[in-house]
Scaffold this motif. Structure first.
Motif, mmCIF file in Angstrom:
data_model
loop_
_atom_site.group_PDB
_atom_site.id
_atom_site.type_symbol
_atom_site.label_atom_id
_atom_site.label_comp_id
_atom_site.label_asym_id
_atom_site.label_seq_id
_atom_site.Cartn_x
_atom_site.Cartn_y
_atom_site.Cartn_z
ATOM 1 N N CYS A 276 -55.761 11.015 43.571
ATOM 2 C CA CYS A 276 -54.766 11.629 42.620
ATOM 3 C C CYS A 276 -53.594 11.346 43.249
ATOM 4 O O CYS A 276 -52.386 11.679 42.700
ATOM 5 N N ASP A 277 -53.151 10.667 44.377
ATOM 6 C CA ASP A 277 -52.017 10.218 45.017
ATOM 7 C C ASP A 277 -51.987 8.938 45.377
ATOM 8 O O ASP A 277 -52.377 8.222 46.377
ATOM 9 N N PRO A 278 -51.717 8.061 44.370
ATOM 10 C CA PRO A 278 -51.577 6.527 44.510
ATOM 11 C C PRO A 278 -50.507 6.104 45.599
ATOM 12 O O PRO A 278 -49.733 6.807 45.930
ATOM 13 N N ASP A 279 -51.032 5.235 46.138
ATOM 14 C CA ASP A 279 -50.165 4.778 47.607
ATOM 15 C C ASP A 279 -48.939 4.003 46.886
ATOM 16 O O ASP A 279 -48.997 3.078 46.105
ATOM 17 N N PRO A 280 -47.797 4.654 47.367
ATOM 18 C CA PRO A 280 -46.423 4.254 46.734
ATOM 19 C C PRO A 280 -46.133 2.661 47.292
ATOM 20 O O PRO A 280 -45.099 1.780 46.792
ATOM 21 N N ARG A 281 -46.832 2.049 48.290
ATOM 22 C CA ARG A 281 -46.685 0.765 48.723
ATOM 23 C C ARG A 281 -47.061 -0.396 47.649
ATOM 24 O O ARG A 281 -46.269 -1.400 47.510
ATOM 25 N N PHE A 282 -47.813 0.083 46.641
ATOM 26 C CA PHE A 282 -47.961 -0.801 45.687
ATOM 27 C C PHE A 282 -47.227 -0.827 44.430
ATOM 28 O O PHE A 282 -46.644 0.379 44.152
ATOM 29 N N SER A 283 -47.238 -1.782 43.508
ATOM 30 C CA SER A 283 -46.255 -1.996 42.457
ATOM 31 C C SER A 283 -47.288 -1.903 41.073
ATOM 32 O O SER A 283 -48.571 -2.269 41.197
ATOM 33 N N TYR A 284 -46.666 -1.539 40.009
ATOM 34 C CA TYR A 284 -47.393 -1.524 38.778
ATOM 35 C C TYR A 284 -47.353 -2.735 38.289
ATOM 36 O O TYR A 284 -46.347 -3.578 38.121
ATOM 37 N N GLU A 285 -48.745 -3.464 37.675
ATOM 38 C CA GLU A 285 -48.944 -4.556 37.222
ATOM 39 C C GLU A 285 -48.536 -4.755 35.751
ATOM 40 O O GLU A 285 -48.951 -3.795 35.078
ATOM 41 N N GLU A 286 -48.168 -5.813 35.428
ATOM 42 C CA GLU A 286 -48.115 -6.293 33.994
ATOM 43 C C GLU A 286 -48.696 -7.555 33.644
ATOM 44 O O GLU A 286 -48.918 -8.088 34.534
ATOM 45 N N LEU A 287 -49.431 -7.818 32.575
ATOM 46 C CA LEU A 287 -49.894 -8.925 31.769
ATOM 47 C C LEU A 287 -48.687 -9.962 31.892
ATOM 48 O O LEU A 287 -47.713 -9.599 31.444
ATOM 49 N N SER A 288 -49.277 -11.215 32.420
ATOM 50 C CA SER A 288 -48.228 -12.441 32.150
ATOM 51 C C SER A 288 -48.655 -13.395 31.186
ATOM 52 O O SER A 288 -50.006 -13.767 31.304
ATOM 53 N N TYR A 289 -48.123 -13.465 30.257
ATOM 54 C CA TYR A 289 -48.677 -14.497 29.078
ATOM 55 C C TYR A 289 -47.861 -15.806 29.101
ATOM 56 O O TYR A 289 -46.595 -16.009 29.639
ATOM 57 N N PRO A 290 -48.719 -16.908 28.715
ATOM 58 C CA PRO A 290 -47.947 -18.214 28.852
ATOM 59 C C PRO A 290 -46.864 -18.432 28.150
ATOM 60 O O PRO A 290 -46.965 -18.088 26.842
ATOM 61 N N ILE A 291 -46.079 -19.270 28.472
ATOM 62 C CA ILE A 291 -44.661 -19.376 27.568
ATOM 63 C C ILE A 291 -45.053 -20.617 26.442
ATOM 64 O O ILE A 291 -45.648 -21.490 26.856
ATOM 65 N N ARG A 292 -45.021 -19.985 25.216
ATOM 66 C CA ARG A 292 -45.309 -21.166 24.231
ATOM 67 C C ARG A 292 -43.857 -21.780 23.504
ATOM 68 O O ARG A 292 -43.131 -20.912 23.269
ATOM 69 N N PRO A 293 -44.022 -22.954 23.417
ATOM 70 C CA PRO A 293 -42.669 -23.717 22.769
ATOM 71 C C PRO A 293 -42.556 -23.180 21.160
ATOM 72 O O PRO A 293 -43.687 -22.829 20.763
ATOM 73 N N ASP A 294 -41.319 -23.008 20.882
ATOM 74 C CA ASP A 294 -41.178 -22.523 19.490
ATOM 75 C C ASP A 294 -41.747 -23.734 18.639
ATOM 76 O O ASP A 294 -41.478 -24.747 18.641
ATOM 77 N N ASN A 295 -42.295 -23.290 17.595
ATOM 78 C CA ASN A 295 -42.597 -24.549 16.288
ATOM 79 C C ASN A 295 -41.557 -24.562 15.678
ATOM 80 O O ASN A 295 -40.569 -24.000 15.325
#
Length: 215
Positions: free
Chosen positions: A196-215
């Motif tokens: 119930c008490d997350p360790d504040p040492r850590f950070s929230y993760e986000e998904l990283s998507y590959p950068i796609r060149p514009d068509n």
């Protein structure tokens, strides 16, 4: 001599006990209610305190992680820790062995466990992860004596292949595999522990998507 009359309670011990309970019914009832109240409070706290092991996992795949946990029999924190170890939440990452996606499947293994999904789709990848872990867990159970060892040999099978675990009858003596199992175990008991008490040492993760060149 006259005989002293004996009350029914004195003649029957069961009646005497019953009479005592009736006389103290308020005390008994209070005790029952108090015990029930404490249990209820504990359940309420666990239900509503926000207890989770996915605080720091990307929000968009938490449901998929929960489903994979149910499929595999491992808790969500283990699934999240493995994903972070495999890909660091990068959907487009590829390994030197050709493994791809969040859960790092090789094309050959994906043919078996991907079930027609997209290997780089995060939800498809996590679903396949849950299925593959369930298979490994069942296959490698003879090489574990408890739940902790079962998690370790399953993860080792995921990294080195189940044949390696069977050959060495446990986690194989490969540095990469042993570090892999160790890292996931540590992450699952720190960053992705149930709390119930997350360790504040850590950070929230986000998904990283590959950068796609514009068509």
């Amino acid at each position: 001599m006259s005989k002293e009359k004996t009350s029914p309670q004195r003649r029957n011990p069961a009646l005497r006990v019953g009479a005592g309970l009736l006389a103290h019914w308020q005390v008994v009832a209070s005790g029952v209610l108090l015990a029930g109240g404490v249990t209820g409070l504990a359940a309420t706290y666990e239900d509503y305190c926000g207890m989770t092991d996915l605080t720091y996992a990307p929000a968009e795949v938490r449901d998929a992680i929960e489903d994979a946990a149910a499929e595999s029999g491992f808790r969500p924190g283990v699934i999240a820790a493995q994903l972070e170890t495999e890909s660091h939440w990068r959907t487009g990452v590829s390994s030197h062995a050709g493994a791809q996606g969040l859960a790092q499947f090789t094309p050959e293994t994906w043919e078996i466990w991907g079930r027609g999904g997209d290997i780089v789709d995060p939800h498809d990848s996590i679903e396949a992860q849950g299925r593959y872990l369930a298979y490994l867990k069942d296959r490698l159970q003879p090489y574990a004596e408890n739940e902790q060892e079962l998690m370790q040999v399953t993860l080792a099978g995921y990294n080195a292949g189940p044949g390696a675990v069977e050959e060495f009858k446990g986690v194989p003596p490969y540095g990469e595999t042993q570090n892999y199992v160790k890292k996931i175990s540590e992450l699952s008991t720190t960053k992705y522990k149930t709390t119930c008490d997350p360790d504040p040492r850590f950070s929230y993760e986000e998904l990283s998507y590959p950068i796609r060149p514009d068509n």
